[in-house]
Write an enzyme that holds these catalytic residues in place. Structure first.
Site, PDB file in Angstrom:
ATOM      1  N   CYS A  65     -29.073  29.570  22.994  1.00 52.67           N
ATOM      2  CA  CYS A  65     -27.904  28.026  22.876  1.00 52.67           C
ATOM      3  C   CYS A  65     -28.575  27.096  23.828  1.00 52.67           C
ATOM      4  CB  CYS A  65     -26.536  28.396  22.774  1.00 52.67           C
ATOM      5  SG  CYS A  65     -26.316  29.208  24.276  1.00 52.67           S
ATOM      6  N   ARG A  66     -27.696  26.092  23.840  1.00 53.88           N
ATOM      7  CA  ARG A  66     -27.803  25.432  25.093  1.00 53.88           C
ATOM      8  C   ARG A  66     -27.576  25.765  26.518  1.00 53.88           C
ATOM      9  NH1 ARG A  66     -24.403  21.106  28.335  1.00 53.88           N
ATOM     10  NH2 ARG A  66     -26.205  18.805  27.697  1.00 53.88           N
TER      11      ARG A  66
END
Length: 113
Positions: A65-66
């Protein structure tokens, strides 16, 4: 209660031909992603779980994810379902910081949103 530590790897350990599972939302994906990654936003994950198991086909899934929070939750879920999955430490920010390649679907410069 004793929980096993969440399996995780450094971005450098993700093989070029590995199954990268990107659980970020659509706008984050559009800004820049790993070429060939499977995009299943966390918000759609349970509904699209069959796509993930089909794509993995027994291979290890490298979940990103980020920064690593959402992917940690998804990794935990996958491991509970008996899949071979690892969280990518630092997420796409670490991926970009390590100089690993990113692409966009429209050919514009890739960046991490």
């Amino acid at each position: 209660m004793n929980f096993a530590p969440l399996p995780s790897v450094d971005v450098a350990a993700v093989p070029a031909d590995g199954l990268v599972l990107d659980v970020r939302e659509n706008d984050e994906w559009a800004a820049g992603h790993v070429e060939g990654a499977l995009h299943v936003p966390m918000s759609d994950f349970v509904a699209r779980f069959g796509e993930v198991t089909e794509a993995a086909d027994g291979r290890k899934a490298y979940v990103v994810c980020r920064v690593g929070g959402r992917s940690a939750q998804v990794t935990q879920y996958l491991v509970q379902q008996g899949m071979d999955a690892v969280n990518v430490d630092g997420g796409m920010l670490a991926w970009d910081g390590a100089g690993r390649p990113m692409v966009t679907d429209n050919g514009s410069p890739a960046f991490v949103l």
